[in-house]
Design an enzyme around this catalytic site. Structure first.
Site, PDB file in Angstrom:
ATOM      1  N   LYS A   5      -3.216  15.897  -6.824  1.00 38.39           N
ATOM      2  CA  LYS A   5      -2.419  15.768  -8.039  1.00 38.39           C
ATOM      3  C   LYS A   5      -1.421  16.913  -8.222  1.00 38.39           C
ATOM      4  CE  LYS A   5      -3.647  11.790  -9.450  1.00 38.39           C
ATOM      5  NZ  LYS A   5      -2.629  10.718  -9.490  1.00 38.39           N
ATOM      6  N   TYR A   7      -9.165  15.386  -5.408  1.00 37.91           N
ATOM      7  CA  TYR A   7      -8.290  14.781  -6.430  1.00 37.91           C
ATOM      8  C   TYR A   7      -7.315  15.819  -6.981  1.00 37.91           C
ATOM      9  CZ  TYR A   7      -7.030  12.086 -10.617  1.00 37.91           C
ATOM     10  OH  TYR A   7      -6.346  11.407 -11.589  1.00 37.91           O
ATOM     11  N   ASP A  47       0.869  -1.172   0.000  1.00 38.47           N
ATOM     12  CA  ASP A  47       0.000   0.000   0.000  1.00 38.47           C
ATOM     13  C   ASP A  47       0.911   1.228   0.000  1.00 38.47           C
ATOM     14  OD1 ASP A  47      -1.534   2.191   0.725  1.00 38.47           O
ATOM     15  OD2 ASP A  47      -2.733   1.082   2.196  1.00 38.47           O
TER      16      ASP A  47
HETATM   17  P1  NAD Z   1      -6.504   2.548 -12.544  1.00 34.34           P
HETATM   18  O1  NAD Z   1      -7.568   2.600 -11.535  1.00 34.34           O
HETATM   19  O2  NAD Z   1      -6.675   1.670 -13.756  1.00 34.34           O
HETATM   20  O3  NAD Z   1      -5.115   2.149 -11.857  1.00 34.34           O
HETATM   21  C1  NAD Z   1      -4.698   2.680 -10.617  1.00 34.34           C
HETATM   22  C2  NAD Z   1      -4.026   1.556  -9.859  1.00 34.34           C
HETATM   23  O4  NAD Z   1      -3.546   2.082  -8.606  1.00 34.34           O
HETATM   24  C3  NAD Z   1      -5.005   0.415  -9.529  1.00 34.34           C
HETATM   25  O5  NAD Z   1      -4.502  -0.808 -10.011  1.00 34.34           O
HETATM   26  C4  NAD Z   1      -5.091   0.450  -8.028  1.00 34.34           C
HETATM   27  O6  NAD Z   1      -5.284  -0.819  -7.424  1.00 34.34           O
HETATM   28  C5  NAD Z   1      -3.747   1.060  -7.652  1.00 34.34           C
HETATM   29  N1  NAD Z   1      -3.771   1.595  -6.283  1.00 34.34           N
HETATM   30  C6  NAD Z   1      -4.765   2.315  -5.696  1.00 34.34           C
HETATM   31  N2  NAD Z   1      -4.455   2.561  -4.414  1.00 34.34           N
HETATM   32  C7  NAD Z   1      -3.246   1.982  -4.188  1.00 34.34           C
HETATM   33  C8  NAD Z   1      -2.396   1.893  -3.048  1.00 34.34           C
HETATM   34  N3  NAD Z   1      -2.749   2.445  -1.872  1.00 34.34           N
HETATM   35  N4  NAD Z   1      -1.217   1.218  -3.156  1.00 34.34           N
HETATM   36  C9  NAD Z   1      -0.855   0.640  -4.350  1.00 34.34           C
HETATM   37  N5  NAD Z   1      -1.618   0.705  -5.455  1.00 34.34           N
HETATM   38  C10 NAD Z   1      -2.797   1.357  -5.385  1.00 34.34           C
HETATM   39  O7  NAD Z   1      -6.246   4.050 -12.983  1.00 34.34           O
HETATM   40  P2  NAD Z   1      -5.363   4.676 -14.154  1.00 34.34           P
HETATM   41  O8  NAD Z   1      -6.293   5.442 -15.010  1.00 34.34           O
HETATM   42  O9  NAD Z   1      -4.485   3.656 -14.758  1.00 34.34           O
HETATM   43  O10 NAD Z   1      -4.536   5.734 -13.326  1.00 34.34           O
HETATM   44  C11 NAD Z   1      -3.131   5.677 -13.127  1.00 34.34           C
HETATM   45  C12 NAD Z   1      -2.682   7.029 -12.591  1.00 34.34           C
HETATM   46  O11 NAD Z   1      -2.943   8.040 -13.569  1.00 34.34           O
HETATM   47  C13 NAD Z   1      -3.437   7.439 -11.327  1.00 34.34           C
HETATM   48  O12 NAD Z   1      -2.560   8.088 -10.429  1.00 34.34           O
HETATM   49  C14 NAD Z   1      -4.471   8.406 -11.854  1.00 34.34           C
HETATM   50  O13 NAD Z   1      -4.900   9.330 -10.871  1.00 34.34           O
HETATM   51  C15 NAD Z   1      -3.707   9.078 -12.986  1.00 34.34           C
HETATM   52  N6  NAD Z   1      -4.594   9.688 -13.980  1.00 34.34           N
HETATM   53  C16 NAD Z   1      -5.458   8.926 -14.701  1.00 34.34           C
HETATM   54  C17 NAD Z   1      -6.293   9.541 -15.624  1.00 34.34           C
HETATM   55  C18 NAD Z   1      -7.273   8.774 -16.478  1.00 34.34           C
HETATM   56  O14 NAD Z   1      -8.098   9.392 -17.143  1.00 34.34           O
HETATM   57  N7  NAD Z   1      -7.239   7.453 -16.498  1.00 34.34           N
HETATM   58  C19 NAD Z   1      -6.236  10.926 -15.811  1.00 34.34           C
HETATM   59  C20 NAD Z   1      -5.348  11.665 -15.047  1.00 34.34           C
HETATM   60  C21 NAD Z   1      -4.520  11.039 -14.132  1.00 34.34           C
END
Ligand code: NAD
Length: 254
Positions: free
Chosen positions: A162, A158, A65
């Protein structure tokens, strides 16, 4: 799979979405990969490790985590013990919650900040300590967001979290660069699972509005972020630090 060994990378939140794409891309680039996520996603990480192994690369799953200091410390130590060092940290793990400011309970605020801000800080810190001790430089890369550059309705917690990813200049003298990527809407599960339609519109409506405001006219794919991270992780990016790079389809251009 590339055969030239490029170094050792640790990717958090690698079970699916952007993290998975980054892990596969860096493995293809020649990195040996530590794949992190929470314990309930261990089977997904093992599948990715298998895929990498089948292509002649090296990867292993290490659950932790990212909000827990001791677990992050152990994750870095475990990576070093198994793969022999740490050259690239990708602090990608993140969660999203969509609430109005008045509708955000304090425990939701804490939860988002704990993973997205505290988690990124812990990953940056323990990676930096390891990289400084190794004395061969390194790359630290974190997940920011379009919402880490400006505010969005419903994304208060959020957005605050970020802004924390940013970049850090003080490690430059050790040859360590620190940058972040700021995706727009990327085709992953994060939004579908966290959007609250009763507060605003449906996710589909919001997504269509976003797409209409981009220069390219579509949402991104995880691989669009992975290719940016591939560059930031490379030796060629040694003079790029302290930056947050947008990969958002040109949302600010219209
Ligand atoms: P996703 O939900 O597919 O993947 C996020 C992963 O983080 C998940 O597998 C989850 O289990 C893991 N996670 C959550 N809490 C955790 C913890 N405490 N310890 C370890 N792992 C943990 O989301 P994504 O879209 O692949 O996002 C990846 C990153 O990109 C994130 O930080 C997200 O905020 C950022 N992001 C995504 C988007 C989008 O549109 N998808 C846009 C902007 C930023």
């Amino acid at each position: 799979m590339a055969s030239v060994f490029k170094g050792i990378a640790l990717v958090t939140g690698a079970a699916h979405g952007i993290g998975r794409a980054i892990a596969l891309r860096l493995a293809n680039d020649g990195f040996h990969i530590a794949l992190n996520d929470i314990p309930s996603k261990k089977a997904l990480l093992d599948d990715i490790a298998q895929t990498v192994g089948d292509k002649g690369g090296r990867a292993f799953a290490i659950c932790a985590d990212v909000g827990e200091e001791e677990q992050v410390k152990e994750m870095v130590h475990g990576t070093v013990k198994t793969l022999g060092g740490l050259d690239v940290m990708v602090a990608n793990a993140g969660i999203a919650r969509v609430n109005s400011l008045t509708g955000t309970p304090a425990d939701v605020w804490d939860k988002v900040l704990r993973v997205n801000a505290r988690g990124v800080y812990l990953c940056y810190r323990f990676a930096a300590l390891q990289m400084i001790a190794q004395g061969r430089g390194g790359r630290i890369i974190g997940a920011s967001s379009v919402a880490g550059k400006r505010g969005y309705i419903g994304l208060g917690a959020y957005s605050a979290s970020k802004f924390a990813a940013g970049g850090a200049l003080e490690l430059g003298k050790h040859g360590i660069t620190v940058n972040s990527y700021a995706p727009g809407i990327i085709n992953t599960p994060i939004w579908e699972s966290t959007f609250v339609p009763s507060d605003y519109t449906s996710f589909e409506e919001e997504k269509n509005k976003y797409v209409g405001d981009t220069a390219v006219g579509h949402v991104g794919e995880p691989e669009d972020i992975a290719s940016l991270v591939s560059y930031l992780a490379s030796k060629e990016a040694r003079y790029v630090t302290g930056q947050c790079f947008s990969a958002d389809g040109g949302i600010f251009l219209t």
